[in-house]
Scaffold this motif. Structure first.
Motif, mmCIF file in Angstrom:
data_model
loop_
_atom_site.group_PDB
_atom_site.id
_atom_site.type_symbol
_atom_site.label_atom_id
_atom_site.label_comp_id
_atom_site.label_asym_id
_atom_site.label_seq_id
_atom_site.Cartn_x
_atom_site.Cartn_y
_atom_site.Cartn_z
ATOM 1 N N PRO A 166 0.827 -1.206 0.000
ATOM 2 C CA PRO A 166 0.000 0.000 0.000
ATOM 3 C C PRO A 166 0.865 1.260 0.000
ATOM 4 O O PRO A 166 1.958 1.285 0.540
ATOM 5 N N TYR A 180 -8.673 1.237 -2.548
ATOM 6 C CA TYR A 180 -8.186 2.347 -1.731
ATOM 7 C C TYR A 180 -9.167 2.646 -0.615
ATOM 8 O O TYR A 180 -10.316 2.216 -0.627
ATOM 9 N N TRP A 187 -13.930 10.338 -5.562
ATOM 10 C CA TRP A 187 -13.545 8.960 -5.225
ATOM 11 C C TRP A 187 -14.807 8.127 -5.116
ATOM 12 O O TRP A 187 -15.737 8.490 -4.417
ATOM 13 N N VAL A 208 -5.171 8.804 2.332
ATOM 14 C CA VAL A 208 -5.560 7.809 1.344
ATOM 15 C C VAL A 208 -4.579 6.659 1.468
ATOM 16 O O VAL A 208 -3.374 6.852 1.362
ATOM 17 N N THR A 209 -5.100 5.490 1.733
ATOM 18 C CA THR A 209 -4.280 4.279 1.692
ATOM 19 C C THR A 209 -4.629 3.605 0.379
ATOM 20 O O THR A 209 -5.761 3.177 0.172
ATOM 21 N N ASP A 210 -3.656 3.566 -0.526
ATOM 22 C CA ASP A 210 -3.887 3.143 -1.901
ATOM 23 C C ASP A 210 -3.243 1.785 -2.146
ATOM 24 O O ASP A 210 -2.031 1.643 -2.046
ATOM 25 N N TYR A 211 -4.050 0.789 -2.458
ATOM 26 C CA TYR A 211 -3.589 -0.586 -2.667
ATOM 27 C C TYR A 211 -3.530 -0.968 -4.145
ATOM 28 O O TYR A 211 -3.201 -2.088 -4.474
ATOM 29 N N ARG A 212 -3.891 -0.050 -5.023
ATOM 30 C CA ARG A 212 -3.978 -0.369 -6.444
ATOM 31 C C ARG A 212 -2.599 -0.613 -7.052
ATOM 32 O O ARG A 212 -1.581 -0.211 -6.499
ATOM 33 N N ILE A 253 -2.371 3.889 -9.696
ATOM 34 C CA ILE A 253 -2.044 4.968 -8.756
ATOM 35 C C ILE A 253 -1.476 6.164 -9.515
ATOM 36 O O ILE A 253 -1.844 7.314 -9.248
#
Length: 160
Positions: A2, A31, A46, A62-66, A71
């Motif tokens: 992430p 996310y 979003w 924002v915790t972005d896992y993409r 991203i």
């Protein structure tokens, strides 16, 4: 892995959480965005399950896992283009060229700011990845870290 992004400098606790789920083998969430009541308008850009919380994390987190490309596209669509009028699609998909053009735009009539410096660093890292002098995964992580820092610095400068 992430990526943590900070799109506001607000220190209030979040009251709205947007979480976009995904049915991917490697992750269940794309996310998670957290905003306070005053900044809930930011959540309009979003999509995902929206819920209200009593007191969550810090506003603007924002915790972005993409994956990397998604991203980068998010940074470009929601922030970089508005700030610099440049995105990878304006440069035949070349992220380094877009970041370099953004840096030049921001510094054309003034000294480099922290935002511009972070963009220039991200451009140099992206160029090194393309040239093969940095391994792909490590270089991509560095590009995302530099973009995240640039976006955070920009939020600070704008007082968002």
């Amino acid at each position: 892995m992430p990526i943590l992004r900070q799109i506001t400098t607000c220190t209030e606790s979040s009251t709205v959480v947007i979480e976009r789920g995904v049915r991917a083998r490697d992750r269940s969430v794309d996310y998670r965005l957290e905003v306070c009541r005053r900044h809930r308008w930011l959540a309009d850009h979003w999509t995902g399950r929206r819920r209200t919380v009593d007191a969550g994390g810090r506003c603007g987190t924002v915790t972005d896992y993409r994956p990397y490309a998604q991203i980068v596209r998010s940074h470009s669509d929601l922030w970089l283009r508005a700030l610099t009028a440049h995105g990878p699609e304006d440069h035949a998909g070349d992220l380094a060229a877009a970041l370099r053009a953004g840096y030049e735009f921001l510094t054309s009539h003034r000294e480099p700011t922290g935002v511009a410096t972070a963009l220039e660093h991200a451009a140099r890292v992206a160029e090194a990845v393309t040239a093969g002098t940095l391994p792909l995964a490590e270089g991509q992580a560095q590009v995302l870290a530099a973009l995240s820092m640039a976006e955070t610095l920009d939020a600070k400068v704008r007082g968002a």
